[in-house]
Design a protein around this motif. Structure first.
Motif, short mmCIF file in Angstrom:
data_model
loop_
_atom_site.label_atom_id
_atom_site.label_comp_id
_atom_site.label_asym_id
_atom_site.label_seq_id
_atom_site.Cartn_x
_atom_site.Cartn_y
_atom_site.Cartn_z
N CYS A 177 -11.00 -4.15 -40.47
CA CYS A 177 -10.93 -5.47 -39.84
C CYS A 177 -10.86 -6.58 -40.89
N TYR A 178 -11.66 -6.46 -41.92
CA TYR A 178 -11.72 -7.52 -42.92
C TYR A 178 -10.36 -7.71 -43.60
N PRO A 214 -22.37 -2.63 -41.97
CA PRO A 214 -21.90 -3.17 -40.69
C PRO A 214 -22.91 -4.07 -39.97
N THR A 215 -24.18 -4.03 -40.39
CA THR A 215 -25.21 -4.82 -39.72
C THR A 215 -25.60 -6.07 -40.51
N TYR A 216 -24.94 -6.33 -41.63
CA TYR A 216 -25.27 -7.53 -42.41
C TYR A 216 -25.05 -8.77 -41.54
N PHE A 257 -19.66 -9.42 -40.40
CA PHE A 257 -18.34 -8.79 -40.41
C PHE A 257 -17.94 -8.33 -39.01
N ARG A 258 -16.68 -8.59 -38.69
CA ARG A 258 -16.14 -8.20 -37.39
C ARG A 258 -15.88 -6.70 -37.36
N TYR A 311 -17.94 -15.88 -50.27
CA TYR A 311 -19.26 -15.26 -50.19
C TYR A 311 -19.21 -14.07 -49.24
N VAL A 312 -18.42 -14.19 -48.17
CA VAL A 312 -18.37 -13.18 -47.11
C VAL A 312 -17.25 -12.19 -47.43
N HIS A 313 -17.59 -11.17 -48.14
CA HIS A 313 -16.66 -10.11 -48.54
C HIS A 313 -17.46 -8.81 -48.53
N PRO A 314 -16.97 -7.76 -47.86
CA PRO A 314 -17.81 -6.56 -47.69
C PRO A 314 -18.24 -5.92 -49.00
N ILE A 315 -17.33 -5.82 -49.97
CA ILE A 315 -17.71 -5.18 -51.22
C ILE A 315 -18.66 -6.07 -52.01
N LYS A 316 -18.39 -7.36 -52.04
CA LYS A 316 -19.28 -8.29 -52.74
C LYS A 316 -20.68 -8.24 -52.14
N GLN A 317 -20.77 -8.19 -50.82
CA GLN A 317 -22.08 -8.15 -50.17
C GLN A 317 -22.83 -6.87 -50.51
#
Length: 346
Positions: free
Chosen positions: A90-91, A119-121, A130-131, A260-266
């Motif tokens: 999705c991202y 997925p729960t962040y 994240f969608r 800031y909102v990036h799955p790998i960065k998070q």
């Protein structure tokens, strides 16, 4: 910038789809697929972060029109791991990419970096960061069933499989019977539809020792090696190839400074990723999409698996196997820059 680095970066703009070298013989009567690479990613998401970069790169390649990601097979048990694939799809703008999972696989494989909570962040207001596109992951197909569905719909000898985790779903695919997608059994379906498999794994050269991924589920691995059709090429990316390609946590976070909102960065902000994580898995993805020219390969041969998960290579002009050889320090640096370039993209 040295000539090796320039050559590799220039190759970023050249679409190479060959699985084997130009001098390798083509099976008589076999029509070779020459279109954009059609890729299925088979991954053990939920442990090592190099899987995340491999999936990110496939989405970036697809955005550039350099491959089609047909589907993602998650071979680490647990619906939460399938949800990680959903977040990534999705991202990067491909929420329609189908996902398969394994329900009867390796019960408790080792976890190196636990990012299963991705997925729960949540955001500061408590909303999900994240969608996701799947509301009930129990409805997802078994990985081997997704393989059958995807393979049956593709041209003959066209699909490249990137296997960067366990081989649970691949073993189940090879053991499968005909179904509503194809009357062919699994072995025949692979023989007809798969062009090549790019396998992150194996230990070659002077060392004889167990491979980690294969040893985690040795029974599945033995079935996979026993049943894989000898007419379909296998290219191994052994541990020693990615061993010198380290993407350090501070580099990862800095490279995604644009958001800031990036799955790998998070994941890198919330988890301890300073574990010596090397970029093993992207080597299989890069090879599948960009072709042989970026790599030095062994001669052709065969690979057998011992009960201890050792991979034994025997040279043979008629064998279906190659393995990547480790590159120089300049080569490793250029490969890291390739991964970083895709991670920096907005």
């Amino acid at each position: 910038m040295n000539l090796v680095l320039v050559a590799i970066l220039v190759c970023d703009f050249v679409l190479l789809t060959s699985c084997s070298t130009k001098d390798d013989p083509v099976e008589p009567g076999r029509q070779e697929y020459t279109g954009v690479p059609l890729v299925i990613l088979d991954t053990d998401l939920g442990s090592s972060t190099d899987d995340l970069f491999a999936l990110e790169m496939l989405h970036r390649y697809e955005q550039e029109g350099r491959c089609r990601l047909l589907g993602v097979v998650v071979d680490r048990m647990g619906e939460a791991n399938a949800a990680i694939a959903d977040v990534m799809n999705c991202y990067f703008g491909h929420s329609e990419t189908p996902i398969g999972l394994v329900r009867e696989g390796i019960p408790a494989p080792k976890v190196w970096i636990d990012y299963g909570a991705l997925p729960t962040y949540t955001n500061a207001d408590g909303s999900l960061m994240f969608r996701r596109s799947v509301s009930d992951y129990s409805t997802l197909p078994d990985g081997y069933v997704l393989y059958r569905r995807l393979l049956a719909a593709q041209p003959d000898h066209s699909v490249s499989i990137c296997s960067i985790g366990f081989v649970t779903c691949l073993a189940k695919l090879l053991q499968s019977d005909g179904d509503e997608y194809s009357p062919l059994n699994g072995v025949e379906l692979v023989r007809q539809k798969v062009k090549c498999i790019y396998q992150m794994g194996g230990v070659f050269g002077q060392s004889v020792e167990p491979d980690f991924n294969l040893s985690q589920g040795i029974t599945f691995a033995q079935d996979f090696f026993r049943l894989w059709p000898k007419e379909v090429d296998m290219v191994f990316s052994p541990m020693e190839v990615g061993e010198n390609i380290e993407y350090k946590p501070e580099q990862v976070i800095s490279d995604v400074s644009w958001t800031y909102v990036h799955p790998i960065k998070q994941v890198y902000m919330k988890c301890n990723c300073n574990t010596g994580q090397m970029m093993w898995d992207p080597m299989a993805v890069i090879h599948a999409v960009e072709g042989d020219s970026l790599f030095t390969l062994s001669p052709r041969g065969t690979v057998t698996l011992t009960p201890k998960a050792e991979t034994i290579f025997t040279p043979s002009d008629t064998g279906n196997c190659h393995y990547q050889l480790p590159g120089s320090a300049d080569w490793s640096a250029a490969m890291l820059e390739k991964i970083r370039r895709y991670n920096k993209m907005m």
